[in-house]
Each structure stands twice: as structure tokens, then as C-alpha cells.
Write a protein that holds these residues in place. Structure first.
Motif, PDB file in Angstrom:
ATOM      1  N   ASP A  84     -19.504  10.544  -2.086  1.00  0.00           N
ATOM      2  CA  ASP A  84     -19.725   9.274  -2.009  1.00  0.00           C
ATOM      3  C   ASP A  84     -20.071   8.500  -2.777  1.00  0.00           C
ATOM      4  N   VAL A  85     -20.552   8.725  -3.849  1.00  0.00           N
ATOM      5  CA  VAL A  85     -20.377   7.742  -4.518  1.00  0.00           C
ATOM      6  C   VAL A  85     -19.505   7.542  -5.656  1.00  0.00           C
ATOM      7  N   ILE A  86     -18.614   8.933  -5.621  1.00  0.00           N
ATOM      8  CA  ILE A  86     -17.420   8.895  -6.849  1.00  0.00           C
ATOM      9  C   ILE A  86     -16.281   9.528  -6.362  1.00  0.00           C
ATOM     10  N   LYS A  87     -16.413  10.113  -5.336  1.00  0.00           N
ATOM     11  CA  LYS A  87     -14.945  10.208  -4.572  1.00  0.00           C
ATOM     12  C   LYS A  87     -13.414   9.218  -5.074  1.00  0.00           C
ATOM     13  N   ASP A  88     -13.579   8.060  -5.334  1.00  0.00           N
ATOM     14  CA  ASP A  88     -12.813   7.211  -4.978  1.00  0.00           C
ATOM     15  C   ASP A  88     -12.170   7.076  -6.395  1.00  0.00           C
ATOM     16  N   GLY A 103      -1.703  21.189 -14.626  1.00  0.00           N
ATOM     17  CA  GLY A 103      -0.562  20.747 -13.999  1.00  0.00           C
ATOM     18  C   GLY A 103      -1.327  19.200 -13.586  1.00  0.00           C
ATOM     19  N   VAL A 104      -0.226  18.559 -13.338  1.00  0.00           N
ATOM     20  CA  VAL A 104      -0.043  17.057 -11.966  1.00  0.00           C
ATOM     21  C   VAL A 104      -0.815  17.585 -11.166  1.00  0.00           C
ATOM     22  N   ILE A 105      -1.891  16.489 -11.257  1.00  0.00           N
ATOM     23  CA  ILE A 105      -3.328  15.539 -10.757  1.00  0.00           C
ATOM     24  C   ILE A 105      -3.658  14.800 -10.453  1.00  0.00           C
ATOM     25  N   GLU A 106      -3.484  13.848  -9.124  1.00  0.00           N
ATOM     26  CA  GLU A 106      -3.430  12.875  -9.949  1.00  0.00           C
ATOM     27  C   GLU A 106      -4.895  11.985  -9.183  1.00  0.00           C
ATOM     28  N   THR A 107      -5.362  12.368  -7.996  1.00  0.00           N
ATOM     29  CA  THR A 107      -7.075  12.426  -7.028  1.00  0.00           C
ATOM     30  C   THR A 107      -8.087  13.308  -7.373  1.00  0.00           C
ATOM     31  N   LYS A 155     -27.746  16.365  -0.912  1.00  0.00           N
ATOM     32  CA  LYS A 155     -26.932  15.674  -1.662  1.00  0.00           C
ATOM     33  C   LYS A 155     -25.969  15.620  -2.248  1.00  0.00           C
ATOM     34  N   LEU A 156     -25.183  17.145  -2.276  1.00  0.00           N
ATOM     35  CA  LEU A 156     -23.774  16.942  -2.576  1.00  0.00           C
ATOM     36  C   LEU A 156     -22.763  15.395  -2.242  1.00  0.00           C
ATOM     37  N   ASN A 157     -23.312  15.844  -0.922  1.00  0.00           N
ATOM     38  CA  ASN A 157     -22.532  14.697   0.024  1.00  0.00           C
ATOM     39  C   ASN A 157     -22.685  13.200  -0.296  1.00  0.00           C
ATOM     40  N   ASP A 158     -23.992  13.163  -1.265  1.00  0.00           N
ATOM     41  CA  ASP A 158     -24.248  11.628  -1.597  1.00  0.00           C
ATOM     42  C   ASP A 158     -23.095  11.927  -3.273  1.00  0.00           C
ATOM     43  N   SER A 194     -11.322  13.624  -8.741  1.00  0.00           N
ATOM     44  CA  SER A 194     -12.950  13.207  -9.340  1.00  0.00           C
ATOM     45  C   SER A 194     -13.725  14.210  -9.857  1.00  0.00           C
ATOM     46  N   GLU A 195     -14.391  13.341 -11.537  1.00  0.00           N
ATOM     47  CA  GLU A 195     -14.641  14.023 -11.966  1.00  0.00           C
ATOM     48  C   GLU A 195     -16.649  13.964 -11.139  1.00  0.00           C
ATOM     49  N   ILE A 196     -17.466  14.418 -11.317  1.00  0.00           N
ATOM     50  CA  ILE A 196     -19.299  14.477 -10.811  1.00  0.00           C
ATOM     51  C   ILE A 196     -19.702  14.500 -12.145  1.00  0.00           C
ATOM     52  N   PRO A 197     -20.296  13.351 -13.051  1.00  0.00           N
ATOM     53  CA  PRO A 197     -20.811  12.946 -14.019  1.00  0.00           C
ATOM     54  C   PRO A 197     -22.204  14.252 -14.057  1.00  0.00           C
ATOM     55  N   HIS A 198     -22.215  15.596 -15.344  1.00  0.00           N
ATOM     56  CA  HIS A 198     -23.988  16.076 -14.760  1.00  0.00           C
ATOM     57  C   HIS A 198     -24.532  15.325 -14.643  1.00  0.00           C
TER      58      HIS A 198
END
Length: 77
Positions: free
Chosen positions: A34-38, A48-52, A28-31, A54-58
Motif C-alpha cells: 500500500d505504501v509503495i504501489k504508486d 525488457g520494457v517495464i514501466e510500472t 504486513k505484506l499488504n501494508d 515498484s521496488e520494495i526497499p529492504h
């Protein structure tokens, strides 16, 4: 699903829950990932400087029944 080998450790500052997660839960976590990784939309809100980052929506955690699973073990532990 059952979480095994649950431990709460505090090597520094905050408490950390360490556990062995069941395969179905990891899927389930991997699914979700897979949706949000990009989607790189969190960097501007982090220190700090973090450009990449992703946020996992609640809502996605709730939809996959992941949120309550975590909350149950956090409350019990």
C-alpha cells in the motif's frame, strides 16, 4: 506466526518456496505494498520494457519483521 504446507519445488531453473502464509504476515505484506504501489522506480533496472514495477526497499521488509521471517524459512528448508 507459523508457515504451513512448506514445499520447495523446482519446475524450472531456480528453487521456489511454496507455502501457506499466516493472515498476519499477509497483512504486513499488504501494508508494505500500500505504501509503495504508486512508486514506479524499478523499470529502468529490469530487463525488457517495464514501466510500472515498484521496488520494495529492504529497510521496509526489516521494519515490518518480514525479512527475517522469510530468511528463517529459506534457511530451514
Amino acid at each position: 506466526m507459523e508457515i504451513k504446507n512448506v514445499q520447495v519445488v523446482k519446475p524450472f531453473g531456480p528453487l521456489i518456496l511454496v507455502a501457506q502464509l499466516p493472515e498476519g504476515f499477509i497483512k504486513k505484506l499488504n501494508d508494505i505494498v500500500d505504501v509503495i504501489k504508486d512508486k514506479k522506480d524499478m523499470g529502468s533496472r529490469l530487463a525488457g520494457v517495464i514501466e510500472t514495477e515498484s521496488e520494495i526497499p529492504h529497510s521496509m521488509l526489516e521494519e515490518k519483521n518480514v525479512w527475517m521471517f522469510f530468511m528463517h524459512y529459506v534457511e530451514v528448508t
